[in-house]
Write a protein that holds these residues in place. Structure first.
Motif: not given
Length: 267
Positions: A92-111, A115-124
Motif C-alpha cells: 500500500w506504500e507504493g513501489g512497484m516496478s513494471f520491468h520486475g512485473g514483466m519478468l514475473g509475467v514472463f516466468a508465469a507464461m514460460w511455466w 505445462k500446456l505444451g503450447t510454447g511461450f509465444f503463443v501465450l505472450s
C-alpha cells in the motif's frame, strides 16, 4: 498551471483496515484483463480454452505482484530493503516496478506454456494486448498517490504536486497512462486484428513500451535516492528500457523474416 486535486489515497477505511486506491487499481487492471481474455477465448481467438485462459491470467497476476514488488526492491530500493526486509510486504506504500512485473509475467507464461505444451509465444502474443489495461490503471494509481512527477515546465498543463516543490511540473504519470496505457492498448489490438505472424505482437509490445517509457523518462524525475545514472539524463527507467527496445526489434525481425520465408516457400 494546474493545482493537483487533493485525493485521499485511502479509498475505503473500516476501523484499522484501509484499502488504498493504488491497490484497487491493480484489481481493476487484472479484472479487466481477465474479462477481455475470457471474451477473446470464447470467440476462439486462442488455442486455449476459457478455463485455461482464466488460469493463465491468475498466474500472470501473481507474476505482476510478486515480480513487480521484487523488481522495485532490486532495481530501485535495495539498500532500504536490506535495512528493512519487511518493506517488501507493504504494497500500500507504493513501489512497484513494471520491468520486475514483466519478468514475473514472463516466468508465469514460460511455466504455464511448458505445462500446456503450447510454447511461450503463443501465450505472450495473447497476453501482450491485455497488459496496457493494467498499465493504465497502475499509472492512475500513481497519480492518486501524487508520486512519480516530472521536471518543472511552463506548459499550460503543468501541475503543482503537494509532495514536491511548489512549481508546475510535468504530470509524467499521466503521460505514461496515456502512452503505455491507452495508446499502446489501441495499437496492439489494431495490430492483433491484422493477424501478424507469431512473435510479432510480443515484439511490438516490447518495442513500443520501451520507446514510450524512454520518451517519458526524459521529462520524469528519477527517484531521489537514485538520481541520474549517466550524462545527467539517463535514469534507471532508461537503463531498463534499452533491452526492451532491442529485444522487441529482434523479435519483429525474426517474426517477419520467418513469415516472409514461409510465404516464399509456399509460392
Amino acid at each position: 498551471m494546474i493545482h493537483y486535486p487533493e485525493i485521499d489515497p485511502v479509498a475505503i477505511s473500516i476501523g484499522p483496515i484501509k484499502i488504498h486506491w493504488y491497490g484497487l487499481m491493480y484489481v481493476v487492471g487484472i479484472a479487466s484483463a481477465w474479462w477481455l481474455a475470457r471474451r477473446r477465448a470464447a470467440r476462439g481467438e486462442t488455442v486455449l480454452t476459457v478455463p485455461q485462459v482464466e488460469d493463465l491470467i491468475f498466474y500472470c497476476a501473481l507474476g505482476v505482484v510478486l515480480g513487480g514488488r521484487l523488481g522495485y526492491t532490486i532495481f530501485y530500493n535495495l539498500p532500504a530493503f536490506l535495512n528493512d526486509p519487511i518493506m517488501i510486504l507493504r504494497l500500500w506504500e507504493g513501489g512497484m516496478s513494471f520491468h520486475g512485473g514483466m519478468l514475473g509475467v514472463f516466468a508465469a507464461m514460460w511455466w504455464y506454456g511448458r505445462k500446456l505444451g503450447t510454447g511461450f509465444f503463443v501465450l505472450s502474443d495473447f497476453i501482450a494486448p491485455l497488459v496496457p489495461i493494467g498499465l493504465l490503471a497502475g499509472r492512475i494509481g500513481n497519480f492518486i498517490n501524487g508520486e512519480l512527477w516530472g521536471k518543472p515546465t511552463d506548459l499550460p498543463w503543468g501541475m503543482i504536486f503537494p509532495l514536491a516543490e511548489p512549481v508546475a511540473r510535468h504530470p509524467s504519470m499521466l503521460y505514461e497512462a496515456l502512452l503505455e496505457g491507452l495508446v499502446l492498448f489501441l495499437l496492439l489490438n489494431w495490430l492483433r486484428l491484422r493477424h501478424p505472424p507469431r512473435m510479432a505482437i510480443s515484439g511490438w509490445f516490447m518495442l513500443l513500451y520501451g520507446l514510450f517509457r524512454f520518451a517519458v523518462e526524459l521529462v520524469r524525475l528519477p527517484d531521489a535516492h537514485i538520481g541520474y545514472l549517466a550524462f545527467g539524463w539517463i535514469t534507471m527507467g532508461h537503463l531498463l528500457s534499452f533491452p526492451m527496445i532491442a529485444v522487441g526489434g529482434l523479435l519483429l525481425y525474426l517474426a517477419y523474416r520467418r513469415s516472409a520465408s514461409l510465404d516464399s516457400e509456399g509460392s
